[in-house]
Design a protein around this motif. Structure first.
Motif, mmCIF file in Angstrom:
data_model
loop_
_atom_site.group_PDB
_atom_site.id
_atom_site.type_symbol
_atom_site.label_atom_id
_atom_site.label_comp_id
_atom_site.label_asym_id
_atom_site.label_seq_id
_atom_site.Cartn_x
_atom_site.Cartn_y
_atom_site.Cartn_z
ATOM 1 N N LYS A 131 -5.529 2.489 11.504
ATOM 2 C CA LYS A 131 -4.622 3.445 12.140
ATOM 3 C C LYS A 131 -5.162 4.866 11.982
ATOM 4 O O LYS A 131 -5.195 5.637 12.952
ATOM 5 N N LYS A 132 -5.581 5.201 10.779
ATOM 6 C CA LYS A 132 -6.110 6.542 10.508
ATOM 7 C C LYS A 132 -7.345 6.819 11.382
ATOM 8 O O LYS A 132 -7.457 7.879 11.997
ATOM 9 N N TYR A 133 -8.252 5.846 11.451
ATOM 10 C CA TYR A 133 -9.483 6.012 12.229
ATOM 11 C C TYR A 133 -9.175 6.168 13.720
ATOM 12 O O TYR A 133 -9.650 7.100 14.371
ATOM 13 N N CYS A 134 -8.368 5.253 14.265
ATOM 14 C CA CYS A 134 -8.095 5.280 15.707
ATOM 15 C C CYS A 134 -7.319 6.519 16.119
ATOM 16 O O CYS A 134 -7.591 7.103 17.179
ATOM 17 N N GLN A 135 -6.372 6.931 15.306
ATOM 18 C CA GLN A 135 -5.576 8.103 15.652
ATOM 19 C C GLN A 135 -6.396 9.385 15.621
ATOM 20 O O GLN A 135 -6.011 10.377 16.234
ATOM 21 N N ALA A 136 -7.539 9.357 14.957
ATOM 22 C CA ALA A 136 -8.421 10.526 14.909
ATOM 23 C C ALA A 136 -9.402 10.558 16.087
ATOM 24 O O ALA A 136 -10.111 11.545 16.271
ATOM 25 N N GLN A 137 -9.428 9.489 16.883
ATOM 26 C CA GLN A 137 -10.350 9.401 18.009
ATOM 27 C C GLN A 137 -9.746 10.077 19.245
ATOM 28 O O GLN A 137 -8.539 10.239 19.350
ATOM 29 N N GLY A 138 -10.600 10.423 20.186
ATOM 30 C CA GLY A 138 -10.145 11.064 21.417
ATOM 31 C C GLY A 138 -9.210 10.187 22.234
ATOM 32 O O GLY A 138 -8.279 10.682 22.857
ATOM 33 N N ASN A 139 -9.449 8.878 22.239
ATOM 34 C CA ASN A 139 -8.603 7.938 22.975
ATOM 35 C C ASN A 139 -8.186 6.830 22.003
ATOM 36 O O ASN A 139 -8.857 5.803 21.881
ATOM 37 N N ALA A 140 -7.077 7.059 21.320
ATOM 38 C CA ALA A 140 -6.621 6.119 20.293
ATOM 39 C C ALA A 140 -6.372 4.732 20.869
ATOM 40 O O ALA A 140 -6.713 3.726 20.246
ATOM 41 N N ALA A 141 -5.802 4.649 22.065
ATOM 42 C CA ALA A 141 -5.490 3.342 22.656
ATOM 43 C C ALA A 141 -6.762 2.539 22.897
ATOM 44 O O ALA A 141 -6.785 1.323 22.688
#
Length: 121
Positions: free
Chosen positions: A33-43
């Motif tokens: 969750k932490k990694y994906c939410q920090a990305q430009g396109n979390a989805a």
């Protein structure tokens, strides 16, 4: 090779699913969750990880009916950036009891889809 699995996920579908916090908490680890939410396109990031978890379950013939837990299958990455699966809990026990030795993972995505291939040896 003892098993192979592939899965493809639509990013738009994952966008809708991730609007429900219960779904996110059920499927993804805190680190994911932490990694994906920090990305430009979390989805897009979540879609690739969901595809990896589904592909793993296919490779080892597990599923919801076999008490497999999505949050026990974690997508991490090596220092090189290569994606890797880390198993936890009963999913890890199943892996060890089955005598598997390694998991190979590759992920790819476009703006519309994410795909994962898992090979279990």
């Amino acid at each position: 090779m003892r098993g192979i699995g592939i899965d493809i996920v639509e990013v738009d579908r994952m966008t809708k699913k991730c609007q429900k916090q219960d779904f996110v908490d059920l499927v993804f680890t805190a680190e994911e969750k932490k990694y994906c939410q920090a990305q430009g396109n979390a989805a897009q990031c979540f879609a690739a990880r969901f595809a990896a978890k589904e592909a793993y379950m296919k490779a080892v013939s597990l599923g919801w009916t076999n008490d497999a837990q999505f949050h026990e299958i974690e997508v991490t990455k090596l220092e090189s950036g290569q994606p890797k699966l880390r198993l936890h809990g009963n999913t890890k026990l199943h892996f060890e009891k089955a005598g598997y030795s390694d998991i190979l993972l590759t992920l790819s995505h476009t703006s519309q889809t994410a795909v994962a291939v898992v090979i279990v040896v």
